[in-house]
Design an enzyme around this catalytic site. Sequence first.
Site, PDB file in Angstrom:
ATOM      1  N   GLY A 116       9.830  -3.957 -10.532  1.00 28.29           N
ATOM      2  CA  GLY A 116       9.145  -4.818 -11.603  1.00 28.29           C
ATOM      3  C   GLY A 116      10.293  -5.258 -12.670  1.00 28.29           C
ATOM      4  O   GLY A 116      11.454  -4.693 -12.826  1.00 28.29           O
ATOM      5  N   ASP A 117       9.816  -5.570 -13.960  1.00 30.88           N
ATOM      6  CA  ASP A 117      10.631  -6.276 -14.680  1.00 30.88           C
ATOM      7  C   ASP A 117      10.473  -5.399 -16.028  1.00 30.88           C
ATOM      8  O   ASP A 117       9.163  -5.047 -16.362  1.00 30.88           O
ATOM      9  CB  ASP A 117      10.533  -7.764 -15.092  1.00 30.88           C
ATOM     10  N   LYS A 148       0.896  -1.130  -0.088  1.00 26.60           N
ATOM     11  CA  LYS A 148      -0.046   0.294   0.142  1.00 26.60           C
ATOM     12  C   LYS A 148       0.970   1.367  -0.029  1.00 26.60           C
ATOM     13  O   LYS A 148       0.572   2.481  -0.629  1.00 26.60           O
ATOM     14  CB  LYS A 148      -0.745  -0.092   1.086  1.00 26.60           C
ATOM     15  N   THR A 149       2.143   1.279   0.656  1.00 27.10           N
ATOM     16  CA  THR A 149       2.757   2.335   0.898  1.00 27.10           C
ATOM     17  C   THR A 149       3.622   2.708  -0.549  1.00 27.10           C
ATOM     18  O   THR A 149       4.031   3.888  -0.638  1.00 27.10           O
ATOM     19  CB  THR A 149       3.770   2.106   2.073  1.00 27.10           C
ATOM     20  N   GLY A 183      13.000   5.808  -7.431  1.00 25.51           N
ATOM     21  CA  GLY A 183      13.476   4.578  -6.438  1.00 25.51           C
ATOM     22  C   GLY A 183      12.272   4.128  -5.480  1.00 25.51           C
ATOM     23  O   GLY A 183      12.359   2.871  -5.186  1.00 25.51           O
ATOM     24  N   ASN A 210       9.224  -0.170  -9.613  1.00 24.55           N
ATOM     25  CA  ASN A 210      10.729   0.518  -9.867  1.00 24.55           C
ATOM     26  C   ASN A 210      11.325  -0.637 -10.859  1.00 24.55           C
ATOM     27  O   ASN A 210      11.918  -1.738 -10.202  1.00 24.55           O
ATOM     28  CB  ASN A 210      11.644   0.481  -8.519  1.00 24.55           C
ATOM     29  N   CYS A 226      19.854   0.918 -10.016  1.00 21.77           N
ATOM     30  CA  CYS A 226      18.968   2.199 -10.426  1.00 21.77           C
ATOM     31  C   CYS A 226      19.496   3.080 -11.106  1.00 21.77           C
ATOM     32  O   CYS A 226      18.850   3.915 -11.878  1.00 21.77           O
ATOM     33  CB  CYS A 226      18.149   2.482  -9.361  1.00 21.77           C
TER      34      CYS A 226
END
Length: 392
Positions: A218-219, A63-64, A309, A340, A166
């Site tokens: 994620g990809d 949720k955050t 990020g 991300n 990242c």
Amino acid sequence: MGSEYIAPGDITKRANPGKATILALGKAFPHQLVMQEFLVDGYFKNTNCDDPELKQKLTRLCKTTTVKTRYVVMSEEILKKYPELTVEGLPTVKQRLDICNAAVTQMAIEASQACIKTWGRRKSDITHLVYVSSSEARLPGGDLYLARGLGLSPETHRVMLYFSGCSGGVAGLRVAKDIAENNPGSRVLLATSETTIIGFKPPSPDRPYDLVGVALFGDGAGAMVIGSDPVPFTEKPLFELHTAIQNFLPNTEKTIDGRLTEEGISFKLARELPQIIEDNIEGFCNKLMKIIGLKNQDYNKLFWAVHPGGPAILNRMEKRLDLLPEKLTASRRALMDYGNASSNTIVYVLEYMIEESLKMKKQDQGDGEWGLILAFGPGITLEGILARNLTV
């Protein structure tokens, strides 16, 4: 896998002679779309875990993060073929790399093909290739397999950036900028490709920080074509890359800590990461802003293409720099739609930046012609590019 090309929109500004420009964007994703609201139950089911405390914690994290959807390579088919991936402590790095090496190559090919399509020139006009990934390890590297998969000339000059995390997408953009500006007439294909399978693990009370990654990452793949002196009526520049800088923050190398082990990659993200970025962001950005005569009170005169990020980093930047809420809309949209996605995410942010800029233009509100492209990665490393939006 699936891919999309990103339309350039209406171009109204000219690029400065000799300066590198982004000429096209492209992206690709695996077919597996994960809705954040269903992630928790699916993850605990797939890993045969029934720890209620960990499940509750992951529910809160989901949720955050503000993430709504993500694409992932991981699937029930993969878990059926490799059930050992869900077992704690088993040596599975070979299986992971077999999956990852193939997946990141395929996604990079599809993103690059989409990018070349919208660029509008022939793939034989690509002179250089910069390939970025923190999701594979092999020799020869993914740059060669991408070049072969695209059918690029064997004379294409290749550069590979591994394990930049990242900040890898903006690091690759910095390298591509240098290549383009120092090789007149060159056209550089930058491709990024990432999958979380390299670090997929079952939940464990001994590794509570792993749940942050499950909720956030994620990809996918991204691609850009970079070159200077765009060909009139053929190439449509999106952003001019004026100045690029990189800084690392001494004594912060353990803040983002990744190790390649027999179980894949193990990551640890320190709680103080958002605070460290907040404490250093002003000085870093001011180094770029002073080049065009702007001071720290001028932050809202710029556009902001920031690697998301996580929401804490964006929130702290917004507060420290006193940014208007809409300044980070592109970054927040990318985080919401894709999570991300490590080095890829800056491509998705730039796509949304173009959309937001054109929207502002239609409303006669305008938006900053000048702006900053930013990302933060292991080191802690800060990557920044002073850029011009040529679509507004």
